[in-house]
Design a protein around this motif. Sequence first.
Motif, mmCIF file in Angstrom:
data_model
loop_
_atom_site.group_PDB
_atom_site.id
_atom_site.type_symbol
_atom_site.label_atom_id
_atom_site.label_comp_id
_atom_site.label_asym_id
_atom_site.label_seq_id
_atom_site.Cartn_x
_atom_site.Cartn_y
_atom_site.Cartn_z
ATOM 1 N N THR A 174 100.887 -21.355 -63.751
ATOM 2 C CA THR A 174 100.035 -20.345 -64.351
ATOM 3 C C THR A 174 98.907 -19.806 -63.698
ATOM 4 O OG1 THR A 174 99.717 -19.459 -66.557
ATOM 5 C CG2 THR A 174 98.511 -21.447 -66.190
ATOM 6 N N ALA A 175 98.355 -18.692 -64.066
ATOM 7 C CA ALA A 175 97.258 -18.096 -63.371
ATOM 8 C C ALA A 175 95.810 -18.126 -64.425
ATOM 9 C CB ALA A 175 97.388 -16.860 -63.105
ATOM 10 N N GLY A 176 94.721 -18.064 -63.806
ATOM 11 C CA GLY A 176 93.413 -18.099 -64.669
ATOM 12 C C GLY A 176 92.704 -16.980 -64.202
ATOM 13 N N PHE A 177 91.650 -16.608 -65.154
ATOM 14 C CA PHE A 177 90.814 -15.844 -64.720
ATOM 15 C C PHE A 177 89.488 -15.751 -65.316
ATOM 16 C CE2 PHE A 177 95.053 -13.722 -65.988
ATOM 17 C CZ PHE A 177 95.358 -13.649 -64.579
ATOM 18 N N ILE A 178 88.349 -15.423 -64.294
ATOM 19 C CA ILE A 178 87.034 -15.930 -64.798
ATOM 20 C C ILE A 178 86.074 -14.782 -63.955
ATOM 21 C CG2 ILE A 178 86.693 -17.570 -63.131
ATOM 22 C CD1 ILE A 178 85.071 -19.095 -65.196
ATOM 23 N N GLU A 179 84.822 -14.553 -64.624
ATOM 24 C CA GLU A 179 83.928 -14.181 -63.639
ATOM 25 C C GLU A 179 82.836 -15.143 -63.582
ATOM 26 O OE1 GLU A 179 84.817 -9.871 -65.896
ATOM 27 O OE2 GLU A 179 82.715 -10.402 -65.418
ATOM 28 N N ILE A 180 82.104 -15.170 -62.504
ATOM 29 C CA ILE A 180 81.126 -16.030 -62.291
ATOM 30 C C ILE A 180 79.927 -15.530 -61.471
ATOM 31 C CG2 ILE A 180 80.274 -18.181 -61.043
ATOM 32 C CD1 ILE A 180 83.266 -18.993 -60.921
ATOM 33 N N LEU A 181 78.697 -15.642 -62.135
ATOM 34 C CA LEU A 181 77.489 -15.135 -61.742
ATOM 35 C C LEU A 181 76.692 -16.104 -61.349
ATOM 36 C CD1 LEU A 181 76.236 -12.441 -60.806
ATOM 37 C CD2 LEU A 181 75.175 -12.239 -63.245
ATOM 38 N N SER A 182 76.092 -16.170 -60.187
ATOM 39 C CA SER A 182 74.910 -17.253 -59.651
ATOM 40 C C SER A 182 73.757 -16.487 -59.313
ATOM 41 C CB SER A 182 75.850 -18.025 -58.765
ATOM 42 O OG SER A 182 74.653 -19.017 -58.154
ATOM 43 N N ASP A 183 72.380 -17.271 -59.481
ATOM 44 C CA ASP A 183 71.282 -16.681 -58.656
ATOM 45 C C ASP A 183 70.991 -17.361 -57.443
ATOM 46 O OD1 ASP A 183 70.615 -19.285 -59.395
ATOM 47 O OD2 ASP A 183 69.102 -18.550 -61.019
ATOM 48 N N GLU A 184 71.926 -18.174 -56.897
ATOM 49 C CA GLU A 184 71.824 -18.524 -55.562
ATOM 50 C C GLU A 184 73.478 -18.499 -54.759
ATOM 51 O OE1 GLU A 184 71.395 -22.836 -54.428
ATOM 52 O OE2 GLU A 184 70.465 -22.670 -56.577
ATOM 53 N N ASP A 185 73.476 -18.458 -53.615
ATOM 54 C CA ASP A 185 74.635 -18.612 -52.873
ATOM 55 C C ASP A 185 75.371 -20.169 -53.063
ATOM 56 O OD1 ASP A 185 74.115 -16.291 -51.963
ATOM 57 O OD2 ASP A 185 73.822 -16.708 -49.805
ATOM 58 N N LEU A 186 76.665 -19.869 -53.658
ATOM 59 C CA LEU A 186 77.482 -21.123 -53.638
ATOM 60 C C LEU A 186 78.847 -21.048 -53.079
ATOM 61 C CD1 LEU A 186 77.095 -21.423 -57.506
ATOM 62 C CD2 LEU A 186 75.845 -22.781 -55.742
ATOM 63 N N LEU A 194 87.572 -13.083 -60.853
ATOM 64 C CA LEU A 194 88.997 -13.301 -60.763
ATOM 65 C C LEU A 194 89.610 -12.576 -62.036
ATOM 66 C CD1 LEU A 194 88.844 -17.080 -60.028
ATOM 67 C CD2 LEU A 194 89.100 -15.258 -58.344
ATOM 68 N N LYS A 195 90.680 -11.695 -61.728
ATOM 69 C CA LYS A 195 91.013 -10.809 -62.878
ATOM 70 C C LYS A 195 92.652 -10.527 -62.552
ATOM 71 C CE LYS A 195 89.915 -6.533 -60.796
ATOM 72 N NZ LYS A 195 89.341 -5.402 -60.718
ATOM 73 N N LYS A 196 93.103 -10.246 -63.634
ATOM 74 C CA LYS A 196 94.544 -9.925 -63.604
ATOM 75 C C LYS A 196 95.062 -8.659 -62.555
ATOM 76 C CE LYS A 196 96.200 -10.592 -67.762
ATOM 77 N NZ LYS A 196 96.481 -10.215 -69.397
ATOM 78 N N GLY A 197 95.841 -8.947 -61.660
ATOM 79 C CA GLY A 197 96.226 -8.130 -60.705
ATOM 80 C C GLY A 197 95.266 -8.228 -59.326
ATOM 81 N N GLY A 198 94.445 -9.318 -59.502
ATOM 82 C CA GLY A 198 93.429 -9.279 -58.238
ATOM 83 C C GLY A 198 93.430 -10.912 -58.022
ATOM 84 N N ASN A 199 92.407 -11.208 -57.399
ATOM 85 C CA ASN A 199 92.076 -12.569 -57.175
ATOM 86 C C ASN A 199 92.185 -13.344 -58.237
ATOM 87 O OD1 ASN A 199 91.699 -11.580 -54.611
ATOM 88 N ND2 ASN A 199 89.589 -12.225 -54.274
ATOM 89 N N HIS A 200 92.689 -14.707 -58.317
ATOM 90 C CA HIS A 200 92.908 -15.378 -59.627
ATOM 91 C C HIS A 200 93.030 -17.025 -59.141
ATOM 92 C CE1 HIS A 200 96.871 -14.481 -57.529
ATOM 93 N NE2 HIS A 200 97.065 -15.819 -57.826
ATOM 94 N N LEU A 201 93.015 -17.618 -60.359
ATOM 95 C CA LEU A 201 93.088 -19.050 -60.158
ATOM 96 C C LEU A 201 94.644 -19.321 -60.440
ATOM 97 C CD1 LEU A 201 90.549 -20.391 -62.721
ATOM 98 C CD2 LEU A 201 90.336 -20.885 -60.494
ATOM 99 N N MET A 202 94.935 -20.267 -59.409
ATOM 100 C CA MET A 202 96.563 -20.517 -59.587
ATOM 101 C C MET A 202 96.501 -22.269 -59.867
ATOM 102 S SD MET A 202 98.856 -18.313 -58.586
ATOM 103 C CE MET A 202 100.432 -18.738 -59.512
ATOM 104 N N ILE A 203 97.039 -22.328 -60.967
ATOM 105 C CA ILE A 203 97.161 -23.768 -61.424
ATOM 106 C C ILE A 203 98.743 -24.289 -61.603
ATOM 107 C CG2 ILE A 203 96.720 -25.078 -63.731
ATOM 108 C CD1 ILE A 203 94.931 -22.440 -64.374
ATOM 109 N N TYR A 204 98.635 -25.234 -60.924
ATOM 110 C CA TYR A 204 99.843 -25.920 -60.333
ATOM 111 C C TYR A 204 100.380 -27.214 -61.075
ATOM 112 C CZ TYR A 204 100.267 -22.863 -56.180
ATOM 113 O OH TYR A 204 100.182 -21.888 -55.492
ATOM 114 N N ASP A 205 101.678 -27.480 -61.227
ATOM 115 C CA ASP A 205 101.980 -28.850 -62.007
ATOM 116 C C ASP A 205 101.435 -29.167 -63.108
ATOM 117 O OD1 ASP A 205 103.504 -29.445 -59.340
ATOM 118 O OD2 ASP A 205 101.705 -29.976 -58.320
#
Length: 136
Positions: free
Chosen positions: A36-48, A91-102
């Motif tokens: 399945t796929a997953g979506f999230i927004e991440i905001l950081s105050d430093e480069d990671l 990471l959002k629907k129709g764009g970059n996303h998390l891919m979760i396997y097995d």
Amino acid sequence: MHKFLLILLFIITSNVYAEVKFNNAVIKNNFGKKVTAGFIEILSDEDLTIKKIKSEFSPKIEIHSMEMENDVMKMRRIDSPKILKNKPFILKKGGNHLMIYDIGENLDEQKKVKLNFVFLKNNGEELSSDVEFLVQ
Ligand SMILES: [Cu+2]
């Protein structure tokens, strides 16, 4: 004098703690399927850099890009995804996303699941964050 101390304290603490915010974390219900796929927004105050994403219900979680190629949508694994300081990593629907396997269990019965993100800071330090995802 007080102001100076406050500024000093701020400098010290801001060097120690990276602030990372997670929003709209959703995993698509797998309805018993392995992937399945997953979506999230991440905001950081430093480069990671995202070093690893782990969970108890999947041994393999990747971040994929999604691009049109000759009128066909192509997904590609992004190696060592970079999160830039103060720039939302989306990471959002129709764009970059998390891919979760097995996936080893049926997520239908759970309202929320946890993923663990391991980030790498520029100074080589690791940062680990547990993030709750809504299953829907
Ligand atoms: Cu994918």
